[in-house]
Design a protein around this motif. Structure first.
Motif, PDB file in Angstrom:
ATOM      1  N   CYS A 175     -19.129  34.548 -27.150  1.00 48.60           N
ATOM      2  CA  CYS A 175     -18.797  35.843 -27.748  1.00 48.60           C
ATOM      3  C   CYS A 175     -19.347  35.920 -29.162  1.00 48.60           C
ATOM      4  O   CYS A 175     -20.030  36.867 -29.500  1.00 48.60           O
ATOM      5  N   GLY A 176     -19.061  34.916 -29.936  1.00 50.33           N
ATOM      6  CA  GLY A 176     -19.729  34.806 -31.217  1.00 50.33           C
ATOM      7  C   GLY A 176     -19.141  35.639 -32.337  1.00 50.33           C
ATOM      8  O   GLY A 176     -19.675  35.632 -33.437  1.00 50.33           O
ATOM      9  N   VAL A 177     -18.074  36.331 -32.070  1.00 56.88           N
ATOM     10  CA  VAL A 177     -17.528  37.163 -33.144  1.00 56.88           C
ATOM     11  C   VAL A 177     -16.824  36.256 -34.145  1.00 56.88           C
ATOM     12  O   VAL A 177     -15.969  35.473 -33.785  1.00 56.88           O
ATOM     13  N   ILE A 178     -17.180  36.421 -35.363  1.00 52.86           N
ATOM     14  CA  ILE A 178     -16.575  35.574 -36.381  1.00 52.86           C
ATOM     15  C   ILE A 178     -15.323  36.271 -36.880  1.00 52.86           C
ATOM     16  O   ILE A 178     -15.361  37.384 -37.383  1.00 52.86           O
ATOM     17  N   SER A 179     -14.252  35.568 -36.720  1.00 57.08           N
ATOM     18  CA  SER A 179     -12.968  36.176 -37.088  1.00 57.08           C
ATOM     19  C   SER A 179     -12.831  36.221 -38.598  1.00 57.08           C
ATOM     20  O   SER A 179     -13.217  35.305 -39.305  1.00 57.08           O
ATOM     21  N   GLU A 180     -12.263  37.273 -39.049  1.00 58.57           N
ATOM     22  CA  GLU A 180     -12.100  37.413 -40.495  1.00 58.57           C
ATOM     23  C   GLU A 180     -11.103  36.406 -41.038  1.00 58.57           C
ATOM     24  O   GLU A 180     -11.198  35.934 -42.145  1.00 58.57           O
ATOM     25  N   ASP A 198     -19.507  45.554 -29.900  1.00 70.11           N
ATOM     26  CA  ASP A 198     -19.878  45.993 -31.244  1.00 70.11           C
ATOM     27  C   ASP A 198     -19.551  44.927 -32.260  1.00 70.11           C
ATOM     28  O   ASP A 198     -20.310  44.656 -33.181  1.00 70.11           O
ATOM     29  N   GLN A 199     -18.401  44.330 -32.055  1.00 72.05           N
ATOM     30  CA  GLN A 199     -18.036  43.258 -32.976  1.00 72.05           C
ATOM     31  C   GLN A 199     -19.025  42.123 -32.864  1.00 72.05           C
ATOM     32  O   GLN A 199     -19.381  41.496 -33.858  1.00 72.05           O
ATOM     33  N   ARG A 200     -19.441  41.896 -31.643  1.00 69.02           N
ATOM     34  CA  ARG A 200     -20.375  40.782 -31.455  1.00 69.02           C
ATOM     35  C   ARG A 200     -21.671  41.060 -32.172  1.00 69.02           C
ATOM     36  O   ARG A 200     -22.231  40.210 -32.843  1.00 69.02           O
ATOM     37  N   ARG A 201     -22.098  42.267 -32.038  1.00 70.62           N
ATOM     38  CA  ARG A 201     -23.331  42.585 -32.732  1.00 70.62           C
ATOM     39  C   ARG A 201     -23.130  42.557 -34.217  1.00 70.62           C
ATOM     40  O   ARG A 201     -23.969  42.090 -34.960  1.00 70.62           O
ATOM     41  N   ALA A 202     -21.993  43.065 -34.592  1.00 71.08           N
ATOM     42  CA  ALA A 202     -21.712  43.099 -36.035  1.00 71.08           C
ATOM     43  C   ALA A 202     -21.671  41.698 -36.601  1.00 71.08           C
ATOM     44  O   ALA A 202     -22.241  41.417 -37.648  1.00 71.08           O
ATOM     45  N   SER A 203     -21.007  40.819 -35.931  1.00 75.01           N
ATOM     46  CA  SER A 203     -20.945  39.447 -36.429  1.00 75.01           C
ATOM     47  C   SER A 203     -22.320  38.848 -36.496  1.00 75.01           C
ATOM     48  O   SER A 203     -22.681  38.184 -37.453  1.00 75.01           O
ATOM     49  N   ALA A 204     -23.060  39.108 -35.480  1.00 79.07           N
ATOM     50  CA  ALA A 204     -24.409  38.560 -35.468  1.00 79.07           C
ATOM     51  C   ALA A 204     -25.207  39.110 -36.628  1.00 79.07           C
ATOM     52  O   ALA A 204     -25.917  38.386 -37.306  1.00 79.07           O
TER      53      ALA A 204
END
Lengths: 325, 110
Positions: A175-180, A198-204
């Motif tokens: 998933c790769g989403v970096i948690s805040e 979207d979060q995944r893309r955003a994190s990336a």
């Protein structure tokens, strides 16, 4: 009255005598009653010595201090004062020896991995993945190698998410989403229900350090013209997003997930950037991230907005989200 | 010194006033905790004045005479108590008697 007082006193004395008798009798029977007794011979033998340069037993000083010990492990003769630290290292126990060993391991790992990372295959991968994952891996790995077994595992765990040798098979499928909160990458699969694409893309993208407000990506000529927004804009706001995304096979998950819109994350910055032109944008906290990314390229789940607007413009910013083609 | 009248002298008869008095006072002494305090005070004083060491030395002699295996507590007691009473220094005796009299004076009126 006086007689009474005397009698009371006599009774008290008797009690004390009785107590003494018990004590003496017990010590005599246990064998320690006569220990104080000394005879003349032993008195002379153990007499206190009062000479100079000699202790009270008659022994000379400094004799024992230079004794050398033989290490039972390595067999070397070590000075007594250095014996304890030597044993610590020799046996591999103690705090410092474990730290040293870990450092050595880390250095050797690092040096061996540095060689492998320079393989041509990996280099190709680096080029292909705009997320420059391997370089990130390298940077993170070096950090982690400093203290692989140190107490700071909470931090190094974050790096472990990106390590080659990690237990997770293919990192691109995460998933790769970096948690805040924890600064950790979500290691769940691509369909993890906690994070949207979207979060995944955003994190990336955030890790990418791209100037999301600039127009750099706009001039990217690798942009595929076949961004079929209309064709795919009728997706339901629910979980079909993920299914859509998974249908685009060779794309890394952080690319624009629409079928046919094969723009990777880097390019996707321009893909529909409209942080200012997104008044109806997502209102959740994710929206802040999303605003910087090309959120509009994906059908945002109903929780956020019902708006789907990938303007698909190449060199211009899309005017408004509502005016999508 | 007046003769000692033990309780054993009055086995079957009703206890005389004197004996009753003694009994009640003894009881008070014990209940108060005064007896224990007096005993501790006596012990401390006897140790300080060296009485205990003297008595121990005497015990050693007795044990050496009789042999370690045959010595019993009763024998020791019978040998030692008269000597112990005799060896108590006068100062200690006086002080304790003083305290006992004070206590009697305070408590005999209740």
């Amino acid at each position: 009255m006086e007689g009474l007082a005397q009698d009371i006193f006599a009774e008290l004395i008797d009690d004390v005598c009785l107590g003494l008798c018990f004590e003496v009798h017990r010590s005599a029977k246990c064998g320690f009653f006569f220990l104080d007794d000394v005879d003349a011979e032993s008195m002379q033998e153990f007499e206190i010595v009062d000479k100079a340069g000699v202790d009270i037993f008659g022994q000379v000083y400094n004799q024992c201090k230079n004794r050398d010990c033989e290490c039972p492990n390595c067999g070397r003769t070590i000075a007594a004062a250095r014996f304890a630290p030597h044993l610590e290292k020799c046996l591999g126990m103690g705090r410092n020896s474990s730290r040293l060993a870990n450092r050595r391991l880390a250095n050797s790992n690092n040096s061996s991995l540095n060689k492998s990372e320079s393989d041509p295959e990996d280099n190709d991968d680096i080029n292909d993945n705009d997320w420059s994952y391997s370089s990130e891996k390298k940077a993170k790995k070096r950090k982690a190698d400093k203290n692989p077994n140190s107490p700071r595992r909470a931090k190094s765990l974050k790096h472990k998410n990106g390590e080659i040798g990690s237990g997770i098979s293919d990192i691109m499928k995460q998933c790769g989403v970096i948690s805040e909160h924890t600064k950790k990458m979500c290691t769940r699969s691509h369909r993890c229900p906690q994070h949207t694409d979207d979060q995944r893309r955003a994190s990336a993208l955030e890790t990418e350090e791209v100037d999301v407000d600039g127009y750099d990506g706009v001039e990217n000529t690798s942009y595929e013209p076949s961004c079929l927004w209309d064709a795919t804009s009728d997706t339901s706001p629910t979980d079909s997003v993920s299914s859509k995304n998974s249908e685009s096979p060779p794309q890394p998950p952080i690319s624009c997930g629409y079928d046919g819109c094969g723009i990777s994350a880097k390019d996707s910055v321009s893909h529909g950037v409209a942080d200012d032109a997104d008044p109806e944008g997502t209102t959740s906290s994710d929206s802040k991230k999303n605003k910087k990314s090309h959120i509009q390229c994906s059908p945002i789940p109903a929780a956020q907005t019902g708006m789907v607007a990938c303007s698909g413009k190449k060199k211009k910013r899309p005017p408004t989200p509502g005016s999508s083609p | 010194m007046t003769s000692r009248r033990n309780m054993a002298d009055f086995p079957d008869r009703k206890l005389s006033k004197d004996a009753q008095l003694r009994q009640s006072i003894n009881q008070k002494l014990i209940e108060n905790g005064e007896r224990d305090r007096l005993k501790e005070l006596l012990r401390t004083k006897l140790i300080e004045c060296g009485w205990k060491d003297q008595m121990k030395a005497h015990c050693k002699e007795i044990i050496r005479q009789k042999g370690l295996e045959h010595v019993t507590v009763e024998e020791l007691v019978t040998e030692i108590t008269p000597r112990g009473r005799a060896l108590v220094p006068d100062s200690v005796k006086k002080e304790l008697l003083q305290r006992i009299r004070t206590f009697l004076a305070q408590n005999s009126n209740f």
